[in-house]
Design an enzyme around this catalytic site. Structure first.
Site, PDB file in Angstrom:
ATOM      1  N   ASP A 138      53.934   7.975  63.138  1.00  0.00           N
ATOM      2  CA  ASP A 138      54.170   6.749  62.368  1.00  0.00           C
ATOM      3  C   ASP A 138      52.891   6.229  61.706  1.00  0.00           C
ATOM      4  OD1 ASP A 138      56.131   4.343  61.962  1.00  0.00           O
ATOM      5  OD2 ASP A 138      54.177   3.518  62.508  1.00  0.00           O
ATOM      6  N   TYR A 155      61.961  -7.382  59.957  1.00  0.00           N
ATOM      7  CA  TYR A 155      63.083  -6.589  59.440  1.00  0.00           C
ATOM      8  C   TYR A 155      64.129  -7.571  58.909  1.00  0.00           C
ATOM      9  CZ  TYR A 155      60.712  -3.193  62.418  1.00  0.00           C
ATOM     10  OH  TYR A 155      59.769  -2.408  62.994  1.00  0.00           O
ATOM     11  N   ARG A 165      56.311  -7.483  63.494  1.00  0.00           N
ATOM     12  CA  ARG A 165      57.408  -6.588  63.858  1.00  0.00           C
ATOM     13  C   ARG A 165      56.833  -5.273  64.371  1.00  0.00           C
ATOM     14  NH1 ARG A 165      59.273  -4.495  57.833  1.00  0.00           N
ATOM     15  NH2 ARG A 165      58.251  -2.461  58.058  1.00  0.00           N
ATOM     16  N   GLY A 166      57.719  -4.323  64.694  1.00  0.00           N
ATOM     17  CA  GLY A 166      57.292  -2.949  64.985  1.00  0.00           C
ATOM     18  C   GLY A 166      56.252  -2.867  66.075  1.00  0.00           C
ATOM     19  N   GLU A 167      55.139  -2.240  65.754  1.00  0.00           N
ATOM     20  CA  GLU A 167      54.114  -2.032  66.780  1.00  0.00           C
ATOM     21  C   GLU A 167      52.723  -2.472  66.315  1.00  0.00           C
ATOM     22  OE1 GLU A 167      54.632   1.277  69.270  1.00  0.00           O
ATOM     23  OE2 GLU A 167      52.499   1.598  69.552  1.00  0.00           O
ATOM     24  N   ASP A 168      52.290  -1.977  65.167  1.00  0.00           N
ATOM     25  CA  ASP A 168      50.912  -2.270  64.774  1.00  0.00           C
ATOM     26  C   ASP A 168      50.712  -3.758  64.449  1.00  0.00           C
ATOM     27  OD1 ASP A 168      48.212  -1.264  64.163  1.00  0.00           O
ATOM     28  OD2 ASP A 168      48.677  -1.996  62.176  1.00  0.00           O
ATOM     29  N   SER A 169      51.618  -4.343  63.662  1.00  0.00           N
ATOM     30  CA  SER A 169      51.439  -5.766  63.333  1.00  0.00           C
ATOM     31  C   SER A 169      51.592  -6.625  64.586  1.00  0.00           C
ATOM     32  CB  SER A 169      52.435  -6.196  62.245  1.00  0.00           C
ATOM     33  OG  SER A 169      53.760  -5.936  62.632  1.00  0.00           O
TER      34      SER A 169
HETATM   35  O1  TRH Z   1      56.463  -0.538  59.917  1.00  0.00           O
HETATM   36  P1  TRH Z   1      56.839  -0.993  61.241  1.00  0.00           P
HETATM   37  O2  TRH Z   1      58.198  -1.520  61.331  1.00  0.00           O
HETATM   38  O3  TRH Z   1      56.553   0.197  62.198  1.00  0.00           O
HETATM   39  C1  TRH Z   1      57.368   0.495  63.244  1.00  0.00           C
HETATM   40  C2  TRH Z   1      56.558   0.842  64.479  1.00  0.00           C
HETATM   41  O4  TRH Z   1      55.380   1.569  64.235  1.00  0.00           O
HETATM   42  C3  TRH Z   1      57.396   1.481  65.481  1.00  0.00           C
HETATM   43  O5  TRH Z   1      56.627   2.074  66.473  1.00  0.00           O
HETATM   44  C4  TRH Z   1      58.297   2.496  64.835  1.00  0.00           C
HETATM   45  O6  TRH Z   1      59.107   3.083  65.700  1.00  0.00           O
HETATM   46  C5  TRH Z   1      59.133   1.816  63.797  1.00  0.00           C
HETATM   47  O7  TRH Z   1      58.244   1.468  62.815  1.00  0.00           O
HETATM   48  C6  TRH Z   1      60.216   2.669  63.192  1.00  0.00           C
HETATM   49  O8  TRH Z   1      55.862  -2.169  61.751  1.00  0.00           O
HETATM   50  P2  TRH Z   1      54.339  -2.033  62.143  1.00  0.00           P
HETATM   51  O9  TRH Z   1      54.162  -1.086  63.286  1.00  0.00           O
HETATM   52  O10 TRH Z   1      53.843  -3.388  62.339  1.00  0.00           O
HETATM   53  O11 TRH Z   1      53.649  -1.373  60.884  1.00  0.00           O
HETATM   54  C7  TRH Z   1      53.476  -2.078  59.678  1.00  0.00           C
HETATM   55  C8  TRH Z   1      52.088  -1.810  59.138  1.00  0.00           C
HETATM   56  O12 TRH Z   1      51.927  -2.468  57.882  1.00  0.00           O
HETATM   57  C9  TRH Z   1      50.982  -2.354  60.029  1.00  0.00           C
HETATM   58  O13 TRH Z   1      49.973  -1.396  60.109  1.00  0.00           O
HETATM   59  C10 TRH Z   1      50.471  -3.583  59.290  1.00  0.00           C
HETATM   60  C11 TRH Z   1      50.690  -3.153  57.891  1.00  0.00           C
HETATM   61  N1  TRH Z   1      50.751  -4.211  56.873  1.00  0.00           N
HETATM   62  C12 TRH Z   1      49.821  -4.164  55.834  1.00  0.00           C
HETATM   63  O14 TRH Z   1      48.951  -3.289  55.819  1.00  0.00           O
HETATM   64  N2  TRH Z   1      49.897  -5.093  54.864  1.00  0.00           N
HETATM   65  C13 TRH Z   1      50.823  -6.087  54.847  1.00  0.00           C
HETATM   66  O15 TRH Z   1      50.852  -6.911  53.916  1.00  0.00           O
HETATM   67  C14 TRH Z   1      51.761  -6.119  55.937  1.00  0.00           C
HETATM   68  C15 TRH Z   1      52.799  -7.200  55.985  1.00  0.00           C
HETATM   69  C16 TRH Z   1      51.689  -5.159  56.921  1.00  0.00           C
END
Ligand code: TRH
Length: 362
Positions: free
Chosen positions: A6, A177, A255-259
């Site tokens: 991911d 989401y 949401r998700g993991e990183d944020s």
């Molecule tokens: O995209 P995500 O929903 O990711 C998720 C998880 O990784 C999860 O493990 C996986 O199973 C699932 O997807 C399907 O949410 P996440 O993890 O927060 O990732 C979003 C990324 O976007 C994060 O690195 C932060 C980044 N981001 C930016 O770089 N700029 C922005 O303006 C925003 C709002 C987010």
């Protein structure tokens, strides 16, 4: 090192391993076009390029023939291409399966567990990010505190063409989401006795927002106003700058993991929209996190937090849960630094991976 999985988590980790630990990292990306949102300097037309010390490769089928690195990380149970597995069978690199972050108790028992491949002479090792010392920890860069200390909110707001918050204003970032609870939440905000500004990076929540405001579509730069609520649509910022948005707001929906992890480092109150899993497994994960995060909070604050997070994740009862959550915000703001300090007692994920590699390879 080869890294598959991911993109939000993998890009951040790959960068840290390259920049802080001097490791040659090759990151395999299936969708270069959408990755460009996180890394604006990425050229989606290039099958191989170097950014911030990381070799970024198009994950195509068939995969280009390359010799596997000394360590191979497959994130989030992503299956490795057969040809790559076959190439691994000779040199037998250290193979790590980087799992989802979970606060559940069973994680510590499975962290670092080996699992032999059914056919090939290879063993994968499960590696679990987590919240305590029996897990792999969380991603946190060595320069995080320095970057935060140097952050000037006024400059940030000016760059977005926004005034600094007025006294008593609630400034919220919304990254989530699709959520059927959104209309109730917006109503609570526009009926608020004080100003509420909601900053929404372009993404999956925009169609719901547009529908609620009766407009056909929304894009970066758009501004919507209704009574006490101002909504501003932001461009999706490059990943390295997303922290700034979290630092600047006094409530962050993530949401998700990183944020979700970044919101914890930001130390501001936050709401986690967890990704849905089969048989409501995600709700157990959510409860497990809350069970740890609530420690040290008074009972009313803990209840308000739990009720609002559950309502947001179920998409119902959000309006009813908002007033108590709003009252809890000052207590959650005070809790943020304690929680972050607690998490920082554990070595960060990159450092632990490097340490694991050293032990296993030598
Ligand atoms: O995209 P995500 O929903 O990711 C998720 C998880 O990784 C999860 O493990 C996986 O199973 C699932 O997807 C399907 O949410 P996440 O993890 O927060 O990732 C979003 C990324 O976007 C994060 O690195 C932060 C980044 N981001 C930016 O770089 N700029 C922005 O303006 C925003 C709002 C987010």
């Amino acid at each position: 090192m080869d890294n598959f999985g991911d993109i939000g988590v993998c890009w951040r980790l790959a960068r840290q391993l390259a920049v802080e630990h001097g490791i040659a990292v090759r990151l395999w990306v299936d969708d270069l076009k959408s990755t460009r949102r996180l890394i604006p300097s990425l050229d989606p037309g290039k099958a191989c390029q170097h950014i911030d010390g990381v070799e970024i490769r198009q994950w195509s089928d068939p995969l280009p023939a390359v010799a596997p690195g000394e360590v191979v990380i497959a994130a989030f149970a992503c299956p490795l291409p057969e040809s790559f597995l076959a190439a691994m069978a000779g040199p037998k690199p250290l193979w790590i399966n980087l799992e989802y972050l979970s606060a559940e108790d069973w994680v510590s028992g499975c962290h670092r567990m080996p699992s032999p491949h059914p056919r090939l002479p290879l063993t994968q090792h499960f590696f679990f990010p987590g919240l305590d010392a029996s897990t792999g920890g969380l991603i946190r860069e060595a320069d995080y505190a320095t970057r935060r200390a140097a952050f000037v909110p006024e400059v940030f707001w000016e760059a977005l063409d926004l005034a600094s918050p007025e006294p008593g204003e609630l400034r919220i970032s919304l990254f989530s989401y699709e959520n059927p609870g959104l209309p109730e939440l917006l109503k609570a905000w526009w009926e608020s006795p004080f100003p509420v500004t909601c900053l929404v990076p372009e993404g999956r929540v925009l169609p719901g927002l547009a529908a609620e405001f009766g407009v056909s579509g929304l894009r970066a730069g758009d501004r919507l106003i209704r009574d006490s609520l101002t909504v501003r649509v932001l461009p999706f910022v490059e990943q390295a700058r997303y922290d700034e948005l979290l630092w600047a707001c006094n409530l962050n929906f993530v949401r998700g993991e990183d944020s979700f992890v970044r919101a914890q480092w930001a130390e501001q109150p936050f709401v986690w929209h967890i990704y849905v899993q089969q048989e409501d497994a995600h709700l157990e994960k959510l409860e497990a996190f809350l069970g740890r995060y609530r420690i040290g909070l008074g009972p009313d604050v803990a209840r308000a937090l739990t009720d609002f997070w559950l309502a947001w994740n179920r998409g119902e009862g959000v309006g009813a849960a908002w007033p108590a959550f709003l009252e809890a915000l000052p207590f959650l703001a005070a809790h943020g630094p304690d929680w972050s300090a607690h998490l920082q007692q554990v070595d960060d994920l990159a450092a632990q991976l490097v340490q694991f590699g050293k032990v296993e390879i030598e």
